[in-house]
Motif scaffolding. Structure first.
Motif: not given
Length: 450
Positions: A176-185, A395-402, A405-412
């Motif tokens: 939840i903490g990780r998703i919340d951080s991603l949500y705010r970003e 998860v770590r790699v897809t978040k870095i790619k997102y 700007g080389v990855g999509s939100n859907l991948e994350v």
């Protein structure tokens, strides 16, 4: 003076609070929880009560062989005294031959008082009954051990359930903490025009799902604590804490136990059948000794008197009497009753022996099943752990790619979903490993010993 008094009162209040809290919440290791349960669970207390009843039953049987002494006091008022007809010439020689005298035979008031004794000299059933009584007491002791093992099994499984749920709660909070951080970003990027609103909504849906799952797990954990307290014989309103943690359990140590040797007698169920077999043999012998005679000694000492007037019973002398003797009861014919009782006892004994053979096969199967189940669960756990670590890396790699700007939100979002699914599978398998270990220990007869 007043300030000093107030300070003392405040200090006393603080100490009282902490002492009350310490009493209110008890901490238990798994062993302490099991030990508490085998002392306080109602089923264990009932089994202990059965032992006391068995002991009383043994003493009752032994008492039959002691002298049986009884006192007696009696009074009889002959309202109409029986008459005896005597030829009148007995009292009056001049009387006619046909005349009779209706004489009263007895007195109106009579009283008796005495004491009697009866002692068994020989009774085959009594001798066998003494042996059976001791075996019966042993049976109640083994029943207590069986009850303790059942309680220990239930407490252990409930305890493990809480430990696994604790780990699930920890990981869910991290998720939840990780998703919340991603949500705010992502929301910030959306406000700046670098992300779509749909991207924000996808992550928000996933975060809401995680929060709902966390609530459900917390409720399940609350129920698990209630279950543990119930299995321990505690009141549900009492507060407890568990001092053992999941990381203190060395799962790798479970594997060497898979190849343990075992004996049927390690299982309390088998030991109980052995005791029942001895009782069955004694029952057959008891029916057979019914053909033997029974010898008993009896003695009596009495006082008695009879008077026309009731008051004379207390003023006139009483006369004593005494007797001693023995009796022999010899069975001759009972309509074949004993014969059919013997057949029934022999059939019951045969069923016990057949049940022992069945239990041997059952134990063999349960041990093999437990060994295979534990081995499979352990290997699956290793695979699930590797899969979970891999999903975490994705998860770590897809978040870095997102973020770059080389990855999509859907991948994350998909990576997070896969990671959560791998966590669920891991904890489910972890619980299966712990339960398989308990079941194997039970099959080997090593779950709990006094």
């Amino acid at each position: 003076m007043t300030n000093n008094y107030s300070g003392k009162m405040l200090l006393s209040g603080v100490l009282l609070f902490f002492s009350t809290y310490a009493r209110a919440q008890q901490a238990f290791t798994l062993k302490e929880a099991v030990d508490y349960a085998v002392k306080n669970h109602i089923n264990v207390k009932n089994a202990q009560t059965d032992i006391h009843s068995a002991s009383a039953r043994v003493n009752e049987i032994k008492a039959i062989g002691l002298p049986q002494i009884n006192g007696n006091v009696g009074y009889t008022n002959n309202l109409i005294i029986q008459r005896v007809f005597i030829p009148a010439k007995t009292f009056d020689p001049s009387a006619s031959e046909s005349d009779v005298v209706a004489a009263e035979f007895g007195v109106r008031n009579s009283g008796t008082a005495g004491v009697s004794l009866n002692q068994i000299l020989f009774d085959g059933s009594y001798t066998l009954g003494l042996k059976a009584a001791d075996v019966y007491r042993e049976l109640s002791q083994k029943s207590l051990t069986q009850t303790k093992q059942q309680v220990a099994e239930n407490v252990t499984k409930a305890y493990y359930s809480i430990l696994v749920n604790e780990e699930r709660v920890k990981l869910l909070n991290l998720n939840i903490g990780r998703i919340d951080s991603l949500y705010r970003e992502t929301k910030r990027l959306n406000e700046q025009g670098f992300a779509e609103k749909l991207d924000v909504q996808r992550i928000e849906v996933q975060e809401n799902n995680l929060k709902i799952e966390l609530k459900n797990v917390n409720r399940l954990q609350e129920l698990s604590y209630y279950l543990l307290k119930f299995q321990m014989g505690m009141k549900t309103e009492e507060s407890i804490a568990l001092t053992d943690k999941m990381e203190s359990i060395k799962i790798a140590d479970f594997l060497p136990q898979i190849d343990q040797n075992y004996k049927y007698t390690d299982r309390i169920e088998y030991s109980l059948l052995q005791t029942q077999d001895r009782l069955g043999q004694l029952d057959v012998k008891n029916q057979k000794v019914g053909y033997l005679p029974k010898v008993s000694l009896n003695a009596a000492y009495n006082y008695g008197t009879g008077r026309p007037q009731f008051g004379d019973l207390f003023t006139k002398p009483w006369f004593n009497s005494a007797s001693v003797g023995f009796s022999i009861q010899i069975p001759i014919f009972d309509g074949f009753s004993k014969k059919f009782k013997i057949i029934q006892s022999e059939n019951a004994l045969q069923k016990i022996k057949q049940n022992m053979n069945l239990l041997e096969n059952t134990i063999d199967f349960q041990v093999k099943q437990g060994q295979i189940t534990l081995k499979n669960a352990f290997e699956t756990l290793q695979e699930q752990k590797a899969n979970m670590d891999l999903a975490k890396e994705v998860v770590r790699v897809t978040k870095i790619k997102y973020e770059q700007g080389v990855g999509s939100n859907l991948e994350v979002v998909n990576a997070e979903s896969s990671y959560k699914e791998s966590q669920t599978n891991y904890f489910s398998t972890l619980y299966n490993v712990l339960i398989a270990k308990v079941d194997l220990d039970k099959a080997l007869g090593k779950l709990y010993n006094d």
